[in-house]
Scaffold this active site. Sequence first.
Site, mmCIF file in Angstrom:
data_model
loop_
_atom_site.group_PDB
_atom_site.id
_atom_site.type_symbol
_atom_site.label_atom_id
_atom_site.label_comp_id
_atom_site.label_asym_id
_atom_site.label_seq_id
_atom_site.Cartn_x
_atom_site.Cartn_y
_atom_site.Cartn_z
ATOM 1 N N ASP A 1 140.372 79.607 53.331
ATOM 2 C CA ASP A 1 141.645 80.199 53.775
ATOM 3 C C ASP A 1 141.663 80.376 55.295
ATOM 4 O O ASP A 1 140.649 80.764 55.888
ATOM 5 C CB ASP A 1 141.842 81.598 53.165
ATOM 6 C CG ASP A 1 141.781 81.622 51.644
ATOM 7 O OD1 ASP A 1 141.121 80.760 51.048
ATOM 8 O OD2 ASP A 1 142.384 82.535 51.062
ATOM 9 N N ASP B 1 144.784 78.242 51.422
ATOM 10 C CA ASP B 1 145.980 78.776 52.061
ATOM 11 C C ASP B 1 145.831 78.801 53.578
ATOM 12 O O ASP B 1 144.780 79.190 54.104
ATOM 13 C CB ASP B 1 146.254 80.211 51.576
ATOM 14 C CG ASP B 1 146.632 80.260 50.102
ATOM 15 O OD1 ASP B 1 147.339 79.350 49.642
ATOM 16 O OD2 ASP B 1 146.219 81.212 49.417
ATOM 17 N N HIS C 1 146.794 74.542 51.289
ATOM 18 C CA HIS C 1 147.688 74.960 50.218
ATOM 19 C C HIS C 1 148.970 75.605 50.740
ATOM 20 O O HIS C 1 149.669 76.292 49.993
ATOM 21 C CB HIS C 1 146.971 75.933 49.270
ATOM 22 C CG HIS C 1 145.795 75.333 48.556
ATOM 23 N ND1 HIS C 1 144.962 76.050 47.738
ATOM 24 C CD2 HIS C 1 145.326 74.053 48.543
ATOM 25 C CE1 HIS C 1 144.020 75.248 47.247
ATOM 26 N NE2 HIS C 1 144.214 74.041 47.731
#
Length: 359
Positions: free
Chosen positions: A178, A199, A220
């Site tokens: 992330d 993400d 993502h």
Amino acid sequence: MLLKFTSLLGFLAVASATDCVGVIRSLTDVAANQNCSTVNIYGFTVPPGQPFNINLAQGATVNLKGDIHFGNLSWAGPMFTISGKNIIFKGNGHIFNGGGPFYWDGLGSNGGTIKPRPMMKIKISGRFTNVKVVNSPAQTFSVGNPGPLTISGVYIDNSQGDRPNAQSNGLPAGHNTDGFDCSTMDLAIEDCNVKNQDDCLAINKGSNITFTNNQCRGGHGISIGSISANVSVSNIVISNNVITDNDQALRIKMKVDATNSTVTNITYSGNTASGCRDFGVLIDQSYPSILAAPGSGVLLSDVNFVGKTNVIHVNNDADRVAVNCGAGACLGTWDWSSLKVTGGIPGPVTYNGISGYIQ
Ligand SMILES: *[C@@H]1O[C@H](CO)[C@@H](O)[C@H](O)[C@H]1NC(C)=O
Ligand SMILES: *[C@@H]1O[C@H](CO)[C@@H](O)[C@H](O)[C@H]1NC(C)=O
Ligand SMILES: *[C@@H]1O[C@H](CO)[C@@H](O)[C@H](O)[C@H]1NC(C)=O
Ligand SMILES: *[C@@H]1O[C@H](CO)[C@@H](O)[C@H](O)[C@H]1NC(C)=O
Ligand SMILES: *[C@@H]1O[C@H](CO)[C@@H](O)[C@H](O)[C@H]1NC(C)=O
Ligand SMILES: *[C@@H]1O[C@H](CO)[C@@H](O)[C@H](O)[C@H]1NC(C)=O
């Protein structure tokens, strides 16, 4: 007289203890130098398995003057934690290198090698600017600022993890990398660049967060969530970001079993995306499944695409827009008049409160 004079000097020295330039060239320098009003950090290698924690005096300025490499060892992390109020952190384009390839096995924080995470824990208010963060073992930034904070000019590059390695069984080696994980309020993230495998931004709870003029590649997309039980998210603005080659561009993911949570007042404006592999926009109350039977324990309202048009292009077999709401869990009228999605196929929408957008 002399005695009086020296004790006065002593008093002054204590009263102005932070009025100094601290120099940090190794972990052992941190304790004695972190209280200074200016702290200069020169390049060094952090010994394997040890955290680099710096707790600054209020109002301090930090100048990064060289690259920081973290020694390689499987341990829990976090690797770097910075705390303090009204801090100015100037990265001057220098690098934090997490040594990702040493840990990467395609499993991220879901299994395999224990990976130090997050790599960068930000607990300051003020500004954090102009730094490059490469090869994060797993999650890169976790942000929990104690007052208003602007993060800008941060370049996260985990793109080396896009390829498989000898440990990853053919999977992309980097996983759960992330960019910014945020459970906080009063945060602006702008002019940053994220290349990763998860993400770009994930907001798990909090309010008054803006994410503006950033670039996200390979992961993502930009996420609100995943939303668990007992949290609220409100007053979020996602604007003018460029999202390239992600699974989806914009997502709100709410756990199917979450209860007593609210997500409200989410505004998307001027974002552009291309190369979306699965969805353009995905709003789903069945997380961690995708478009399965939804839960209804997260109340979602005021999700709007307004202002400058959001222009999203999805790949041929991707869904343009999917909205999967549990019974009575999506509320009110949502203005989607500034959303334009092309390519792919329409996708299922189970909520009839959306106005201004036709699939
Ligand atoms: C730094 O400041 C803290 C809080 O004021 C104090 O407890 C600590 O002793 C100081 N450390 C040094 C090395 O001056
Ligand atoms: C950690 O391992 C990675 C991958 O082998 C390597 O690129 C990096 O230089 C190593 N870091 C240090 C500080 O030795
Ligand atoms: C929202 O957060 C910003 C920092 O990003 C801060 O400057 C501003 O005061 C906050 N607004 C409110 C209403 O708290
Ligand atoms: C949510 O709050 C309830 C009541 O306080 C508590 O029983 C439950 O464990 C909490 N759930 C989570 C995921 O924090
Ligand atoms: C709902 O969540 C809030 C925190 O957002 C918590 O204070 C409250 O106790 C929770 N209520 C129930 C019934 O779980
Ligand atoms: C929605 O969020 C925006 C941006 O933070 C804020 O200016 C506005 O006041 C919020 N609207 C409501 C109804 O809270």
